[in-house]
Scaffold this motif. Structure first.
Motif, PDB file in Angstrom:
ATOM      1  N   GLY A   1       0.798  -1.218   0.000  1.00 14.38           N
ATOM      2  CA  GLY A   1       0.000   0.000   0.000  1.00 14.38           C
ATOM      3  C   GLY A   1       0.828   1.263   0.000  1.00 14.38           C
ATOM      4  N   ILE A   2       1.995   1.239  -0.655  1.00 17.56           N
ATOM      5  CA  ILE A   2       2.868   2.410  -0.669  1.00 17.56           C
ATOM      6  C   ILE A   2       3.159   2.895  -2.082  1.00 17.56           C
ATOM      7  CG2 ILE A   2       3.979   1.878   1.524  1.00 17.56           C
ATOM      8  CD1 ILE A   2       6.236   0.568  -0.007  1.00 17.56           C
ATOM      9  N   GLY A   3       2.646   2.219  -3.098  1.00 17.42           N
ATOM     10  CA  GLY A   3       2.892   2.661  -4.461  1.00 17.42           C
ATOM     11  C   GLY A   3       4.244   2.246  -5.011  1.00 17.42           C
ATOM     12  N   GLY A   4       5.156   1.802  -4.167  1.00 17.32           N
ATOM     13  CA  GLY A   4       6.455   1.294  -4.622  1.00 17.32           C
ATOM     14  C   GLY A   4       7.608   2.269  -4.517  1.00 17.32           C
ATOM     15  N   GLY A   5       7.326   3.553  -4.343  1.00 12.53           N
ATOM     16  CA  GLY A   5       8.398   4.544  -4.314  1.00 12.53           C
ATOM     17  C   GLY A   5       9.389   4.324  -3.191  1.00 12.53           C
ATOM     18  N   ALA A   6       8.920   3.870  -2.031  1.00 14.21           N
ATOM     19  CA  ALA A   6       9.799   3.670  -0.882  1.00 14.21           C
ATOM     20  C   ALA A   6      10.780   2.530  -1.103  1.00 14.21           C
ATOM     21  CB  ALA A   6       8.961   3.377   0.368  1.00 14.21           C
ATOM     22  N   ILE A   7      10.475   1.660  -2.055  1.00 15.88           N
ATOM     23  CA  ILE A   7      11.364   0.544  -2.342  1.00 15.88           C
ATOM     24  C   ILE A   7      12.270   0.864  -3.517  1.00 15.88           C
ATOM     25  CG2 ILE A   7      11.484  -1.921  -2.884  1.00 15.88           C
ATOM     26  CD1 ILE A   7       8.656  -2.165  -1.746  1.00 15.88           C
ATOM     27  N   ILE A   8      11.727   1.510  -4.523  1.00 19.96           N
ATOM     28  CA  ILE A   8      12.495   1.739  -5.740  1.00 19.96           C
ATOM     29  C   ILE A   8      13.526   2.845  -5.587  1.00 19.96           C
ATOM     30  CG2 ILE A   8      11.082   3.503  -6.926  1.00 19.96           C
ATOM     31  CD1 ILE A   8      11.302   1.678  -9.430  1.00 19.96           C
ATOM     32  N   ALA A   9      13.275   3.828  -4.729  1.00 17.86           N
ATOM     33  CA  ALA A   9      14.239   4.916  -4.536  1.00 17.86           C
ATOM     34  C   ALA A   9      15.595   4.396  -4.041  1.00 17.86           C
ATOM     35  CB  ALA A   9      13.674   5.967  -3.590  1.00 17.86           C
ATOM     36  N   PRO A  10      15.634   3.539  -3.006  1.00 15.27           N
ATOM     37  CA  PRO A  10      16.939   3.004  -2.583  1.00 15.27           C
ATOM     38  C   PRO A  10      17.618   2.184  -3.679  1.00 15.27           C
ATOM     39  CG  PRO A  10      15.308   2.692  -0.863  1.00 15.27           C
ATOM     40  CD  PRO A  10      14.565   3.145  -2.073  1.00 15.27           C
ATOM     41  N   PHE A  11      16.829   1.510  -4.521  1.00 15.26           N
ATOM     42  CA  PHE A  11      17.418   0.756  -5.630  1.00 15.26           C
ATOM     43  C   PHE A  11      18.108   1.694  -6.614  1.00 15.26           C
ATOM     44  CE2 PHE A  11      14.956  -2.849  -4.230  1.00 15.26           C
ATOM     45  CZ  PHE A  11      15.687  -3.936  -4.690  1.00 15.26           C
ATOM     46  N   PHE A  12      17.466   2.797  -6.944  1.00 13.72           N
ATOM     47  CA  PHE A  12      18.065   3.768  -7.857  1.00 13.72           C
ATOM     48  C   PHE A  12      19.400   4.269  -7.329  1.00 13.72           C
ATOM     49  CE2 PHE A  12      13.803   5.213  -9.867  1.00 13.72           C
ATOM     50  CZ  PHE A  12      13.925   4.222 -10.830  1.00 13.72           C
ATOM     51  N   VAL A  13      19.441   4.537  -6.041  1.00 13.89           N
ATOM     52  CA  VAL A  13      20.653   5.088  -5.441  1.00 13.89           C
ATOM     53  C   VAL A  13      21.722   4.005  -5.278  1.00 13.89           C
ATOM     54  CG1 VAL A  13      21.608   6.225  -3.400  1.00 13.89           C
ATOM     55  CG2 VAL A  13      19.359   6.904  -4.261  1.00 13.89           C
ATOM     56  N   SER A  14      21.314   2.812  -4.832  1.00 13.59           N
ATOM     57  CA  SER A  14      22.281   1.757  -4.527  1.00 13.59           C
ATOM     58  C   SER A  14      22.793   1.027  -5.765  1.00 13.59           C
ATOM     59  CB  SER A  14      21.651   0.745  -3.562  1.00 13.59           C
ATOM     60  OG  SER A  14      21.277   1.358  -2.360  1.00 13.59           O
ATOM     61  N   PHE A  15      21.877   0.633  -6.659  1.00 14.32           N
ATOM     62  CA  PHE A  15      22.261  -0.170  -7.818  1.00 14.32           C
ATOM     63  C   PHE A  15      22.739   0.670  -9.001  1.00 14.32           C
ATOM     64  CE2 PHE A  15      19.705  -3.351  -5.626  1.00 14.32           C
ATOM     65  CZ  PHE A  15      20.471  -4.493  -5.817  1.00 14.32           C
TER      66      PHE A  15
END
Length: 296
Positions: free
Chosen positions: A190-204
């Motif tokens: 129920g978060i739309g995915g932004g809270a998960i994808i943002a760390p991926f953008f920065v880390s990967f």
């Protein structure tokens, strides 16, 4: 004040106040704050029905536009990246909504799921911090051209843009596949995915947090719209289960989020990225640990 769909009673000033504080900090990292509001609703308010996911996404719909507008105004919106994120996450969110209603209605098991998701996000952020990667620093000149982005090119295979004299290039199919997987998790959570994808953008991918914040917020907004209406449409098929969002509670959270997301987007470039991420990381790991311990 009684919220019938949520089955809880809470003073009307509490949701906006909590949402403001959470979204102000989270929006600096490209997050709406919904991933932290969910534990608050479940543990503090006692809102554990499946509809809590839809209510959380309703908060995103109300709160996010103010922050997105600020990023657009400052020229920090990478539109091709935003488009790829939206296209990738939309189908995942729909699949995630089905999984949430059909297979994760038990609050106890849902808490374990939430704990594992938060633990993974926190672990990724902590590992990035401990590698010693140099964080971008804010500057004291609002509206400086140094914080504007410029897209060099983008196609079905690759995308590139410049920011503060550096060129950032990445694979479009890679971003799309990752966005799809994140969309499924985000649809359940129920978060739309932004809270998960943002760390991926920065880390990967090594993308500056100042440039991905607008894209992840916009992606979260669009997928949250889909999620809310999908949950609302599924509600008649599950008459004995609370599936549709609690509109009153979601809007109250959103009112606080409007101010919080806007102020966070405005203040982001003045804050050191490393300090913000450490703070979020500690909150994530603490919340994850609490839910996992409660499950066992």
């Amino acid at each position: 004040m009684l919220f019938e769909t949520a089955g809880i009673e809470v003073a009307p000033w509490i949701p906006p106040l909590v949402a403001f504080g959470v979204s102000f900090v989270a929006s600096m990292a490209g997050l709406s704050g919904a991933f932290l509001l969910l534990p608050f609703q479940m543990s503090v308010l006692g809102y554990v029905h499946p509809s809590v996911s839809a209510t959380n996404q309703l908060f995103n719909i109300v709160a996010i536009p103010s922050g997105v507008w600020r990023f657009i105004k400052e020229g920090r919106m990478v539109w091709p990246l935003t488009l790829v994120v939206v296209i990738g996450t939309l189908p995942g969110v729909i699949i995630g909504a089905f999984i949430r209603v059909l297979y994760l209605p038990d609050p106890r098991h849902f808490k374990l799921f939430v704990g594992l998701v938060l633990l993974y996000i926190g672990f990724r952020m902590a590992r990035e911090m401990m590698t010693g990667k140099k964080a971008e620093k804010g500057v004291a000149n609002e509206g400086s051209d140094d914080f504007q982005t410029k897209v060099l090119f983008w196609n079905l295979r690759e995308m590139a843009y410049t920011f503060r004299g550096n060129t950032h290039r990445f694979s479009v199919p890679g971003i799309s596949i990752m966005s799809f997987a994140v969309g499924i998790i985000g649809g359940i959570y129920g978060i739309g995915g932004g809270a998960i994808i943002a760390p991926f953008f920065v880390s990967f991918y090594g993308l500056p947090i100042y440039t991905i914040a607008g894209a992840t917020l916009m992606g979260t907004f669009v997928t949250s719209v889909t999620g809310v209406f999908f949950y609302q449409g599924m509600a008649p098929f599950f008459p004995t289960m609370s599936v549709a969002p609690d509109w009153g509670l979601g809007i109250l959270f959103g009112i606080g989020g409007i101010a919080g997301v806007y102020m966070g987007a405005r203040c982001q470039k003045y804050m050191p990225e490393r300090a913000l991420k450490w703070m979020l990381c500690l909150v994530l790991l603490g919340t994850a640990g609490k839910y996992i311990v409660e499950f066992f």
